[in-house]
Write an enzyme that holds these catalytic residues in place. Structure first.
Site, PDB file in Angstrom:
ATOM      1  N   HIS A 138      36.529  51.490  40.379  1.00  0.00           N
ATOM      2  CA  HIS A 138      37.826  52.507  41.269  1.00  0.00           C
ATOM      3  C   HIS A 138      39.038  52.502  39.537  1.00  0.00           C
ATOM      4  O   HIS A 138      38.867  51.900  38.731  1.00  0.00           O
ATOM      5  CB  HIS A 138      38.615  50.919  42.010  1.00  0.00           C
ATOM      6  CG  HIS A 138      38.429  49.640  41.804  1.00  0.00           C
ATOM      7  ND1 HIS A 138      38.783  49.441  40.730  1.00  0.00           N
ATOM      8  CD2 HIS A 138      37.817  48.550  42.121  1.00  0.00           C
ATOM      9  CE1 HIS A 138      39.139  48.040  40.309  1.00  0.00           C
ATOM     10  NE2 HIS A 138      38.148  47.543  41.665  1.00  0.00           N
ATOM     11  N   HIS A 163      39.526  49.352  37.058  1.00  0.00           N
ATOM     12  CA  HIS A 163      37.888  49.080  36.495  1.00  0.00           C
ATOM     13  C   HIS A 163      38.413  50.651  35.208  1.00  0.00           C
ATOM     14  O   HIS A 163      38.121  50.085  33.830  1.00  0.00           O
ATOM     15  CB  HIS A 163      36.621  49.593  36.594  1.00  0.00           C
ATOM     16  CG  HIS A 163      36.260  48.553  37.963  1.00  0.00           C
ATOM     17  ND1 HIS A 163      35.963  48.815  38.776  1.00  0.00           N
ATOM     18  CD2 HIS A 163      35.950  47.094  37.489  1.00  0.00           C
ATOM     19  CE1 HIS A 163      36.015  48.103  40.232  1.00  0.00           C
ATOM     20  NE2 HIS A 163      34.839  46.794  39.196  1.00  0.00           N
ATOM     21  N   MET A 189      43.536  47.436  44.045  1.00  0.00           N
ATOM     22  CA  MET A 189      42.174  47.645  43.693  1.00  0.00           C
ATOM     23  C   MET A 189      41.284  46.694  43.840  1.00  0.00           C
ATOM     24  O   MET A 189      40.834  45.739  43.074  1.00  0.00           O
ATOM     25  CB  MET A 189      42.419  48.826  42.782  1.00  0.00           C
ATOM     26  CG  MET A 189      43.145  49.508  43.183  1.00  0.00           C
ATOM     27  SD  MET A 189      42.604  51.264  42.108  1.00  0.00           S
ATOM     28  CE  MET A 189      44.082  51.510  42.480  1.00  0.00           C
TER      29      MET A 189
END
Ligand code: AMP
Length: 289
Positions: A34, A37, A184
Site C-alpha cells: 500500500h 510501503h 494503512m
C-alpha cells in the site's frame, strides 16, 4: 529490477554493489503493498544509492492462533507496484531458504519486547528480531527504513542494532494514513467495508485523547477510561491494549508529558474473522509539529 530468492545470491549481489562503491538501503516488508510501503521505499531512495526491499511473510513472528494463513498475498501485484519505484532489487525468499532444517538460533530483545504487543503475542518480537538480523546479514545494508506504525517493532530493532553493534543506520518513517485517518495496513484488505467506523475507532480515539490532553487532562487513567468507552461504542471492537507509554522504555505512565505515546491494538470484526489493527502517536504536539 532484480528479483532474488536465494540468500547467498542476495549477499553476492550486495557485496558486488558495495565493492563498486554503492550504498544500500533495505526496506523489510511482508508484501501486499500500500502507499505506506511505497512511501518507505521513496524515503529509502533518498538515503542511499540503491534500494533493496525484502518481501517475506515471516512465519516465526506469527503465534499458533494468529492470521499467518489469512495474511494477504499477491506477488504479481506487488512486483507491478514496485517496478514503478526506484528499487534495485527485491529479496523474496521462501521459508525453507530462510529456515533450513536444523535452524535453531534466536535473537531476543528482553524488556522492550514484553510490553504492549508482546503481552498478547509472546513469540512475535523474537521472530521479528531474528528475521531482521538475518535480513541485515543477507542484504548487508548501510541503512534500513521501518514504519513508525509498528512503533514497538521500531524500538526493538533500534535496541537490537545498538546492543549488537550492527553497522546499519535505522530510520523511522511517519505513519501513512487513508484520507479518513485509518492507518494503512495490509490487513485492512480483510476489513469489512460495512464496519469501517469500527476500524476508525483507533485514529478517532487517538484524536480524542489528544484533544482532551490539550484541554488539560493529563491523567492517563482518566484518558484511558474515555478512550475505552469511545472504542467500545463501536460494534464488534475488542481492545487488546490502549496504553499510554514512555516513548523509549515503552513502560506505562500515569501522567501525560511530551514523551508520552498512546499505543493501541484493537480487534475489529472483519470479512472472515477478527482483524487486529494497531495505531499510535504522541499525545502532545512534538516540537517538529
Ligand atoms: P509490513 O509489510 O506490514 O511488515 O510492513 C513493512 C514496513 O512498512 C514496516 O516497517 C511497517 O512499519 C511499515 N508500514 C506498514 N504500514 C505503514 C503505514 N501505514 N505507514 C508507515 N509505515 C508503514
Amino acid at each position: 529490477m532484480e528479483i532474488i530468492q536465494n540468500p547467498q545470491e542476495m549477499q553476492a549481489w550486495s557485496r558486488a554493489k558495495a565493492r563498486a562503491g554503492a550504498t544500500i538501503c533495505l526496506v523489510p516488508t511482508m508484501g501486499y503493498f500500500h502507499e505506506g510501503h511505497l512511501s518507505l521505499m521513496r524515503r529509502a531512495a533518498t538515503l542511499c544509492d540503491l534500494v533493496v526491499i525484502s518481501l517475506f511473510v515471516n512465519p516465526t513472528q506469527f503465534g499458533p492462533n494468529e492470521d499467518l494463513d489469512r495474511y494477504p498475498r499477491d506477488f504479481e501485484r506487488d512486483m507491478e507496484l514496485v517496478r514503478r519505484e526506484r528499487v534495485a532489487a527485491v529479496f523474496a525468499p521462501t521459508p525453507d531458504l530462510m529456515y533450513p532444517q536444523g535452524f535453531q538460533t534466536e535473537v531476543r530483545v528482553r524488556d522492550l519486547a514484553t510490553h504492549l504487543c508482546g503481552k498478547s503475542r509472546p513469540v512475535h518480537f523474537a521472530g521479528v528480531a531474528t528475521v531482521v538480523s538475518k535480513l541485515f546479514n543477507i542484504v548487508l545494508p548501510d541503512a534500513a527504513v521501518f514504519g513508525e506504525k509498528d512503533f514497538q517493532q521500531l524500538a526493538v530493532i533500534r535496541r537490537m542494532v545498538a546492543d549488537l553493534n550492527m553497522p546499519v543506520k535505522i530510520v523511522g518513517h511517519p505513519i501513512v494514513r487513508e484520507a479518513d485517518g485509518l492507518a494503512m495496513s495490509s490487513r485492512n484488505a480483510n476489513l469489512d467495508p460495512a464496519n469501517r467506523a469500527a476500524a476508525l475507532s483507533l485514529s478517532t480515539g487517538l484524536q480524542l485523547a489528544r484533544t482532551q490532553a490539550a484541554q488539560g487532562q493529563r491523567s492517563t487513567a482518566e484518558l484511558g477510561q474515555l478512550l475505552t468507552r469511545h472504542i467500545h461504542s463501536f460494534a464488534g471492537t475488542a481492545i487488546d491494549y490502549a496504553s499510554f507509554v514512555d516513548c523509549d522504555s515503552l513502560e506505562a505512565v500515569e501522567t501525560v508529558d511530551a514523551r508520552t505515546v498512546l499505543a493501541l491494538a484493537v480487534f475489529v470484526d472483519g470479512k472472515a474473522g477478527k482483524v487486529r489493527l494497531i495505531d499510535n502517536g504522541y499525545v502532545l504536539p512534538q516540537q517538529a509539529d
